[in-house]
Write a protein that holds these residues in place. Structure first.
Motif, PDB file in Angstrom:
ATOM      1  N   ASP A   7       0.644  -1.314  -0.017  1.00  0.00           N
ATOM      2  CA  ASP A   7      -0.096   0.319  -0.088  1.00  0.00           C
ATOM      3  C   ASP A   7       0.531   0.785   0.067  1.00  0.00           C
ATOM      4  O   ASP A   7       1.984   1.378   0.754  1.00  0.00           O
ATOM      5  N   SER A  24      -2.387  -4.450  -8.296  1.00  0.00           N
ATOM      6  CA  SER A  24      -3.459  -4.081  -8.176  1.00  0.00           C
ATOM      7  C   SER A  24      -4.742  -3.022  -8.666  1.00  0.00           C
ATOM      8  O   SER A  24      -4.234  -2.208  -9.310  1.00  0.00           O
ATOM      9  N   SER A  25      -5.241  -2.708  -7.660  1.00  0.00           N
ATOM     10  CA  SER A  25      -5.902  -1.901  -7.882  1.00  0.00           C
ATOM     11  C   SER A  25      -5.200  -0.350  -7.170  1.00  0.00           C
ATOM     12  O   SER A  25      -4.316  -0.329  -6.921  1.00  0.00           O
ATOM     13  N   LEU A  26      -6.001   0.490  -8.431  1.00  0.00           N
ATOM     14  CA  LEU A  26      -5.330   1.776  -7.649  1.00  0.00           C
ATOM     15  C   LEU A  26      -6.537   2.861  -7.348  1.00  0.00           C
ATOM     16  O   LEU A  26      -7.721   2.791  -8.145  1.00  0.00           O
ATOM     17  N   SER A  27      -6.861   3.527  -6.188  1.00  0.00           N
ATOM     18  CA  SER A  27      -8.393   3.907  -6.016  1.00  0.00           C
ATOM     19  C   SER A  27      -7.788   5.120  -5.781  1.00  0.00           C
ATOM     20  O   SER A  27      -6.638   5.521  -4.482  1.00  0.00           O
ATOM     21  N   THR A  39      -6.671   1.796 -22.746  1.00  0.00           N
ATOM     22  CA  THR A  39      -6.993   0.694 -21.687  1.00  0.00           C
ATOM     23  C   THR A  39      -6.934  -0.372 -22.478  1.00  0.00           C
ATOM     24  O   THR A  39      -6.436  -0.057 -23.923  1.00  0.00           O
ATOM     25  N   LYS A  93     -19.696  -1.762 -11.375  1.00  0.00           N
ATOM     26  CA  LYS A  93     -18.913  -1.933 -10.168  1.00  0.00           C
ATOM     27  C   LYS A  93     -19.796  -2.264  -8.650  1.00  0.00           C
ATOM     28  O   LYS A  93     -19.705   0.015  -8.985  1.00  0.00           O
ATOM     29  N   LYS A 100     -19.282   1.938  -8.911  1.00  0.00           N
ATOM     30  CA  LYS A 100     -18.697   3.104  -9.610  1.00  0.00           C
ATOM     31  C   LYS A 100     -18.661   1.949 -11.106  1.00  0.00           C
ATOM     32  O   LYS A 100     -19.467   1.277 -12.091  1.00  0.00           O
ATOM     33  N   ASN A 102     -17.470   2.358 -15.844  1.00  0.00           N
ATOM     34  CA  ASN A 102     -16.634   1.970 -16.433  1.00  0.00           C
ATOM     35  C   ASN A 102     -17.258   2.993 -17.546  1.00  0.00           C
ATOM     36  O   ASN A 102     -17.772   2.127 -18.450  1.00  0.00           O
TER      37      ASN A 102
END
Length: 131
Positions: A7, A24-27, A39, A93, A100, A102
């Motif tokens: 993190d 992983s994901s970026l928030s 993309t 999602k 959220k 897309n």
């Protein structure tokens, strides 16, 4: 490329001069400023590719809205995830309270809707020219 395996918490601004890879994901809460966002979209990464059916009908059932963000009161424009979820469920999602969209998924729908309208306009022009 710098790879982050844990993190990362940034209190204010993170200025990245080179590529960064997240495992992983970026928030991000707040704004992201960038020159471009690419993309993944290669056909080799996809299966079961098919055109979106009834795109114009779907677009006509989506509302573009103006709204104020609760967290800071700023006014902006966009879509509501719950509205999109009814029309394009795979474009949304998350759970109630943090859904959220897309937005890239909306692009394909818009392209097909414009093509449907273009075909209809051509047919109407042909009818007018034949009279």
């Amino acid at each position: 490329i710098t790879k982050l395996d844990k993190d990362l918490s940034v209190g204010d601004t993170l200025d990245v001069g080179k590529a960064v890879s997240f495992g992983s994901s970026l928030s991000v809460t707040g704004e992201v400023h960038t020159v471009a966002i690419d993309t993944s979209s290669d056909a080799a990464l996809k299966t079961n590719i098919r055109n979106i059916e009834d795109a114009e009908f779907k677009i006509n059932n989506i509302n573009g809205v103006e709204f104020d963000w609760i967290h800071d009161g700023s006014t902006t424009y966009g879509l509501v995830a719950q509205d999109i979820e009814e029309i394009l469920p795979h474009a949304v999602k998350g759970v109630e309270g943090s859904k959220k969209i897309n937005y890239n998924a909306i692009v394909g729908l818009l392209v097909e809707a414009v093509k449907e309208q273009s075909e209809r306009i051509s047919e109407l022009e042909s009818m007018l020219n034949n009279n």
